[in-house]
Each structure stands twice: as C-alpha cells, then as structure tokens.
Enzyme design. Structure first.
Site, PDB file in Angstrom:
ATOM      1  N   LYS A  40       0.571  -1.390  -0.290  1.00  0.00           N
ATOM      2  CA  LYS A  40       0.158   0.167  -0.026  1.00  0.00           C
ATOM      3  C   LYS A  40       1.107   1.013  -0.387  1.00  0.00           C
ATOM      4  CE  LYS A  40      -4.421   1.462   2.300  1.00  0.00           C
ATOM      5  NZ  LYS A  40      -5.235   1.222   1.226  1.00  0.00           N
ATOM      6  N   GLY A  45       6.663   0.665   5.650  1.00  0.00           N
ATOM      7  CA  GLY A  45       7.036   0.016   5.262  1.00  0.00           C
ATOM      8  C   GLY A  45       7.188   0.117   3.873  1.00  0.00           C
ATOM      9  N   CYS A  46       6.552   0.644   3.009  1.00  0.00           N
ATOM     10  CA  CYS A  46       6.381   0.830   1.455  1.00  0.00           C
ATOM     11  C   CYS A  46       7.389   2.100   1.369  1.00  0.00           C
ATOM     12  CB  CYS A  46       5.644   1.109   1.145  1.00  0.00           C
ATOM     13  SG  CYS A  46       4.042  -0.943   1.128  1.00  0.00           S
ATOM     14  N   THR A  47       6.865   3.295   2.044  1.00  0.00           N
ATOM     15  CA  THR A  47       7.393   4.394   1.738  1.00  0.00           C
ATOM     16  C   THR A  47       8.924   4.166   1.903  1.00  0.00           C
ATOM     17  OG1 THR A  47       5.663   5.908   2.285  1.00  0.00           O
ATOM     18  CG2 THR A  47       7.951   6.526   2.975  1.00  0.00           C
ATOM     19  N   ALA A  50      10.030   2.159  -1.275  1.00  0.00           N
ATOM     20  CA  ALA A  50       9.912   2.957  -2.580  1.00  0.00           C
ATOM     21  C   ALA A  50      11.162   4.588  -2.285  1.00  0.00           C
ATOM     22  CB  ALA A  50       8.709   3.948  -2.741  1.00  0.00           C
TER      23      ALA A  50
END
Length: 151
Positions: A40, A45-47, A50
C-alpha cells in the site's frame, strides 16, 4: 508465495501508471527491469522501500535498470505517493490486480493475528530478454537497492 521461478519468462502485462500511461513488458526489452510489488502506497514499509530505490536511482540507471512499482492502489493514491516522495519511476495502479495476479503475489497474509488477502511484498529482476533472473521474497525495505544491485 509466487509460483514463478528464476529462469521463467516474465508474465506479459499491460497496465496503467499513476498518470494513465500504459506500460507493457515488451516496452522494456533491451533493458533490465526491476518490478517491485508493495502492499500500500504511503505506508511506512512501502515508503522506506520506494525511497531506498529512489536514493539509489543513479546507480540503477548506470547499470541499465528500469524500475516499476506495483500496488493495487488507485491512480490518485499512486500520484500522491510519487509526488510526495519525488519518486523517479512509474507506479502501476493495478486496481484490477491483473499484474499482481500474473506475477502470483496475491494471497493469504497474517498481521496481528488476523488473516486477510493481500499483496506479498516481492521483487522480480528481469533481464533484457524478459527472463526472471532473481526473485526477492524477503525484502529489506530500508536496504532494498543493496539486495538488488548486489545480485
């Protein structure tokens, strides 16, 4: 989670990014491609993942890599994520999960004792001919570029 293996031909896909531009596997022939699937946009974690890839963007470019991020988020959410963190690569808004399912990274997950269906954070490294040369299933979000570039 995925049923794909190193040495397999990467699944053909056609999907739109945050701005409505269509990306297909064949567009990347002749380049190495990193396709990273994340649960998401704008979550911690995704930030981290990325932004770690963004921070190493020049190294990826020098080594001939293109990068595509994929999640089931809407185009608007992907646009906001890309803009907020100044991500230099496209983010696929795979709302119908066609790319996610083609790479077989959708399935049962557990978080805080609850089971649900979701995206398994997985990265595929695809060579210039469309062959999968590595699959990273245990992604280190803060050191993901290192995992990819040292392969």
């Amino acid at each position: 989670m995925t049923s794909l293996n190193v040495g397999d031909k990467a699944p053909n896909f056609s999907a739109e990014d945050q701005d409505g531009n269509t990306h297909q596997l064949k567009d990347f022939e002749g380049s190495k491609l990193v396709v990273f699937f994340y649960p998401k946009a704008s979550t911690p974690g995704c930030t981290a993942e990325a932004c770690n890839l963004k921070d190493n963007w020049q190294t990826f470019e020098k080594q001939g890599f293109k990068i595509l991020g994929v999640s089931a988020d809407t185009k608007r959410r992907q646009q906001n994520f890309k803009k907020k963190y100044e991500l230099p690569y496209p983010l696929i808004a795979d709302e119908d999960k066609s790319v996610i399912k083609a790479f077989d990274v959708w399935g049962p997950k557990k978080f805080m004792g609850k089971e649900y269906e979701g995206i398994h954070r997985t990265t595929f490294i695809i060579d210039e001919k469309g062959i999968i040369v590595d699959i990273i299933k245990k992604v280190k979000t803060k050191a993901h570029a290192e995992q990819i570039l040292t392969e």
